[in-house]
Motif scaffolding. Structure first.
Motif, short mmCIF file in Angstrom:
data_model
loop_
_atom_site.label_atom_id
_atom_site.label_comp_id
_atom_site.label_asym_id
_atom_site.label_seq_id
_atom_site.Cartn_x
_atom_site.Cartn_y
_atom_site.Cartn_z
N CYS A 68 1.20 -1.11 0.26
CA CYS A 68 -0.04 0.00 0.28
C CYS A 68 0.86 1.07 0.24
O CYS A 68 0.21 1.87 0.46
CB CYS A 68 -1.04 -0.05 1.39
N PRO A 69 2.05 1.91 -1.22
CA PRO A 69 2.34 2.64 -1.08
C PRO A 69 1.76 3.90 -1.35
O PRO A 69 2.14 4.95 -0.91
CB PRO A 69 4.19 2.07 -1.81
N CYS A 70 1.12 3.22 -1.98
CA CYS A 70 -0.21 4.26 -2.53
C CYS A 70 -1.01 5.25 -1.68
O CYS A 70 -1.86 5.66 -2.33
CB CYS A 70 -0.54 3.59 -4.07
N SER A 71 -0.94 4.66 -1.00
CA SER A 71 -2.13 5.54 0.22
C SER A 71 -1.53 7.18 0.61
O SER A 71 -0.73 6.86 1.47
CB SER A 71 -2.24 4.34 1.66
N PRO A 72 -2.45 7.36 -0.38
CA PRO A 72 -1.93 9.66 0.01
C PRO A 72 -2.18 9.82 1.12
O PRO A 72 -3.49 9.30 2.15
CB PRO A 72 -2.33 10.15 -1.23
N ARG A 73 -1.56 10.59 1.67
CA ARG A 73 -1.86 11.69 2.67
C ARG A 73 -3.38 12.56 2.05
O ARG A 73 -3.33 13.19 0.92
CB ARG A 73 -1.04 12.63 3.88
N ALA A 74 -4.33 12.14 3.33
CA ALA A 74 -5.46 13.64 2.64
C ALA A 74 -4.83 14.98 2.23
O ALA A 74 -4.19 15.39 2.79
CB ALA A 74 -6.85 13.60 3.56
N PRO A 75 -5.72 16.04 1.38
CA PRO A 75 -5.20 17.25 1.26
C PRO A 75 -5.51 17.72 3.06
O PRO A 75 -6.07 17.55 2.96
CB PRO A 75 -5.79 17.81 0.22
N GLY A 76 -4.59 18.95 2.78
CA GLY A 76 -4.98 19.54 4.69
C GLY A 76 -4.53 18.92 5.48
O GLY A 76 -4.73 18.45 6.37
N THR A 77 -3.31 17.98 5.14
CA THR A 77 -2.47 17.34 6.55
C THR A 77 -1.33 17.14 7.00
O THR A 77 -0.64 17.78 6.12
CB THR A 77 -2.48 16.30 5.77
N ASP A 78 -0.70 17.70 8.12
CA ASP A 78 0.50 18.02 8.03
C ASP A 78 1.28 16.93 8.10
O ASP A 78 0.92 15.61 7.61
CB ASP A 78 0.48 17.86 10.17
N ASP A 79 2.65 16.61 8.59
CA ASP A 79 3.55 15.77 8.07
C ASP A 79 3.38 14.24 8.60
O ASP A 79 3.53 13.29 8.55
CB ASP A 79 5.24 16.30 8.51
N GLY A 80 2.47 14.46 10.22
CA GLY A 80 2.28 13.13 10.86
C GLY A 80 1.30 12.77 9.93
O GLY A 80 0.67 11.48 10.89
N GLY A 81 0.24 13.26 8.75
CA GLY A 81 -0.98 12.56 8.72
C GLY A 81 -2.07 13.01 9.20
O GLY A 81 -2.93 12.61 8.39
N ALA A 82 -1.78 13.63 10.05
CA ALA A 82 -3.15 14.49 11.21
C ALA A 82 -3.80 15.99 9.94
O ALA A 82 -2.86 17.13 10.03
CB ALA A 82 -2.94 14.72 12.14
N CYS A 83 -5.27 15.67 9.50
CA CYS A 83 -5.57 17.69 9.01
C CYS A 83 -5.35 17.97 10.66
O CYS A 83 -5.61 17.61 11.76
CB CYS A 83 -7.18 16.86 9.20
N ARG A 84 -5.54 19.30 10.15
CA ARG A 84 -4.35 20.47 10.76
C ARG A 84 -5.99 21.04 11.94
O ARG A 84 -5.55 21.58 13.35
CB ARG A 84 -3.74 21.24 9.96
N ASN A 85 -7.16 21.05 11.27
CA ASN A 85 -8.21 21.68 11.90
C ASN A 85 -9.60 21.41 11.66
O ASN A 85 -9.81 20.85 11.03
CB ASN A 85 -7.67 23.72 12.23
N ARG A 86 -9.88 21.99 12.20
CA ARG A 86 -11.58 22.31 12.01
C ARG A 86 -12.23 21.69 11.00
O ARG A 86 -12.27 20.77 10.60
CB ARG A 86 -11.96 22.63 12.97
N GLU A 87 -11.82 22.84 9.62
CA GLU A 87 -12.63 23.05 9.30
C GLU A 87 -11.29 21.92 7.71
O GLU A 87 -11.95 21.09 7.18
CB GLU A 87 -12.45 23.89 8.00
N GLU A 88 -10.14 21.55 8.03
CA GLU A 88 -9.90 20.66 7.04
C GLU A 88 -9.93 19.31 7.27
O GLU A 88 -10.58 18.12 6.14
CB GLU A 88 -7.71 20.80 7.31
N CYS A 89 -10.58 19.13 8.77
CA CYS A 89 -11.46 17.47 9.26
C CYS A 89 -12.77 17.68 8.07
O CYS A 89 -12.30 16.66 7.74
CB CYS A 89 -10.87 17.36 10.47
N LEU A 90 -12.94 18.39 8.89
CA LEU A 90 -14.22 18.71 7.81
C LEU A 90 -14.40 18.30 6.55
O LEU A 90 -15.29 17.97 5.69
CB LEU A 90 -15.33 19.73 8.50
N LYS A 91 -13.44 18.94 5.83
CA LYS A 91 -13.65 19.11 4.00
C LYS A 91 -12.97 17.61 3.80
O LYS A 91 -14.23 17.36 2.69
CB LYS A 91 -12.35 20.30 3.88
N ILE A 92 -12.25 16.98 4.61
CA ILE A 92 -12.32 15.18 4.48
C ILE A 92 -13.30 14.53 4.06
O ILE A 92 -13.48 14.21 3.52
CB ILE A 92 -10.75 15.02 4.73
#
Length: 529
Positions: free
Chosen positions: A34-58
């Motif tokens: 699974c090297p092709c699993s991308p991080r979702a747009p709007g995430t930090d280097d640890g792979g987490a969405c950074r704030n409320r709106e970025e998480c909700l957009k995902i």
């Protein structure tokens, strides 16, 4: 013991296009899997969405892209196979619908959750599309399509004056659903589940409040009137778990939580009282001594409205967390005891498995390769017989604990800030890592789960303890719950938005009065005055 070594890997497939999910098929190599699993747009280097709106957009993007059939959302994402790991035959995961279109699940509950999320997100047109699909299945235009042909499934006397047929648990992609038809090939699961139908009614009620639609409120009240036919008139009260055409005699704590919440949203005092009485009676009701500080899952099913509680039954997480979120039994002493039990980390029994004393666990995502160290993720398992975090329940648990803090205080004695933070951070990471929330991060497939071995690295997903597992697929329900969680409160610094609680009355009132203009017409036998 470790699993047997995997067979020699086949040649790896060509690299997928940018943004693609993992290819469906056997794993090639543990470190390259699974090297092709991308991080979702709007995430930090640890792979987490950074704030409320970025998480909700995902969450928005995930639900918008979910496959639909006849207006309902597919349970698993089209390319949501996250792979089962490198253990060979017991790790290979098939596609989201391995048995074809006729068995591909489009569950009532999942679509209702998505409609509630869209409503709370302010995206009313998207919510209405789902509700329009439900309307077509709730109200028969004639009685010719009833399967089985029985008057027991016809609910008359509701506010709309129309005959209503409650919804089956799951439909499919091959056949358009029909009102009152509970048989294959039109359904994947023809059971009429009280909780599922209560969730649909909640979706109509929340939309009605947001849109000012008296007709959608009327539909919610029609469903509640039909569910009330399953009321039990004994000392426990409450409502049956399954109604016609395939009745069952048990009562479920979770189903009665759902009916209580629906009744509260609609202002129906008698149904609230009935559901409260049952849930209240389930505290300490289990015969097992270790469960005397929590809520039993429900009753037996030997006869109609059976009031016994079977010995040797697990305790489900939603009996505590959803109960708290809905304020069904707002007794602080009981709530504290049930939370203390739920947040306990289970030990290891004599067989090397998790014991039954507690629900809070930690999983390690051994299959994710987007970081140097495998992510460690925390949440609740499904039940005291379960294994592995179940992410739908975990998002609801975070909301319940935040609700506790708003009502009873910060909860330092229960260490609530820590549990809220670690579970919320886990869901932030999952959204960022996978662009949605999986049902489980544990590897293995259904065959691995059937083996009964839960101590392996890839045990076959998260075991519920009730006879089925949740596997490593991105799914509608946990992703929608995560969205509701971030709408409710995205960080400890944010104010609590109680309107995002699906079990709470919406900020705008549910319209009163009777309006049937959004319900399709039909033959004279399905229209009453």
């Amino acid at each position: 013991p470790p699993p047997p070594p995997p067979p020699p890997p086949p040649p790896p497939p060509p690299p997928p296009a940018s943004g693609a999910r993992c290819p469906v098929g056997p794993p090639q190599d543990f470190r390259r899997f699974c090297p092709c699993s991308p991080r979702a747009p709007g995430t930090d280097d640890g792979g987490a969405c950074r704030n409320r709106e970025e998480c909700l957009k995902i969450v928005d993007r995930f639900l918008d892209e979910q496959p639909r059939a006849f207006g309902l959302l597919q349970v698993r994402a089209a390319r949501g196979n996250l792979g089962g790991g490198p253990c060979g035959g017991q790790c290979w995961l098939p596609g989201p619908c391995p048995e074809g279109d006729a068995k591909c699940r489009y569950d009532t509950y999942d679509s209702a959750l998505a409609a509630i999320y869209y409503t709370k997100r302010g995206r009313l047109p998207e919510a209405k599309k789902i509700l329009d699909a439900f309307v077509r299945i709730l109200y028969p235009t004639s009685l010719a399509q009833l399967r089985p042909s029985t008057s027991e499934t016809l609910h008359k006397g509701g506010p709309s004056g129309r005959t209503l047929t409650l919804l089956a648990s799951s439909y499919n992609k091959a056949q358009e659903p029909q009102a009152g038809n509970y048989q294959a090939p039109w359904v994947t699961d023809g059971g009429v589940d009280t909780g599922n139908n209560a969730w649909v009614a909640l979706a109509f009620a929340h939309y009605a409040a947001a849109a000012g639609s008296a007709c959608h409120a009327t539909i919610a009240r029609d469903i509640l009137a039909a569910l009330a036919s399953g009321a039990c008139q004994d000392h426990l009260g409450g409502f049956l778990g399954h109604l016609a055409p395939y009745k069952a005699n048990y009562r479920s704590t979770e189903h009665n939580v759902d009916v209580f919440a629906l009744s509260k949203v609609l202002g129906s005092a008698e149904e609230m009282r009935q559901a409260h009485r049952f849930v209240h009676s389930m505290f300490g009701k289990s015969p097992e001594h270790e469960y005397n500080s929590t809520y039993a899952t429900g009753t037996g099913a030997a006869h109609a409205c059976d009031y016994s509680v079977p010995k040797g039954s697990p305790v489900a997480a939603d009996g505590t967390f959803w109960n708290l979120l809905a304020d069904v039994d707002p007794n602080e002493t009981r709530i504290n005891a049930a939370l203390a039990f739920a947040l306990r980390k289970p030990g290891i029994d004599a067989h090397g498995r998790l014991d039954t004393r507690g629900l809070w666990v930690e999983d390690v995502d051994l299959i994710w390769t987007g970081s140097k160290q495998p992510p460690r993720l925390n949440g609740t398992r499904f039940s005291t017989w379960g294994n592995g975090v179940q992410w739908e329940n975990t998002a609801g648990a975070v909301m319940a604990m935040v609700h506790y803090q708003a009502k009873y205080g910060i909860g330092d004695s229960l260490d609530l800030p820590r549990y809220i933070q670690e579970a919320r951070d886990s869901l932030r990471h999952l959204l960022g890592m996978y662009g949605g929330v999986p049902s489980s991060v544990l590897g293995g497939n259904y065959a691995a789960w059937q083996s009964g071995e839960r101590r392996s690295l890839f045990p076959g997903g998260s075991d519920t303890g009730f006879g089925w597992p949740y596997l490593r697929y991105l799914a509608t329900a946990p992703t929608a719950w995560a969205g509701l969680m971030f709408l409710h409160q995205a960080s400890a610094a944010d104010a609590v938005n109680e309107s995002a609680n699906p079990y709470a009355p919406p900020s705008q009132p549910v319209p009163s009065g009777t309006d049937a203009t959004c319900i399709p017409g039909g033959a004279p036998e399905v229209i009453h005055t």
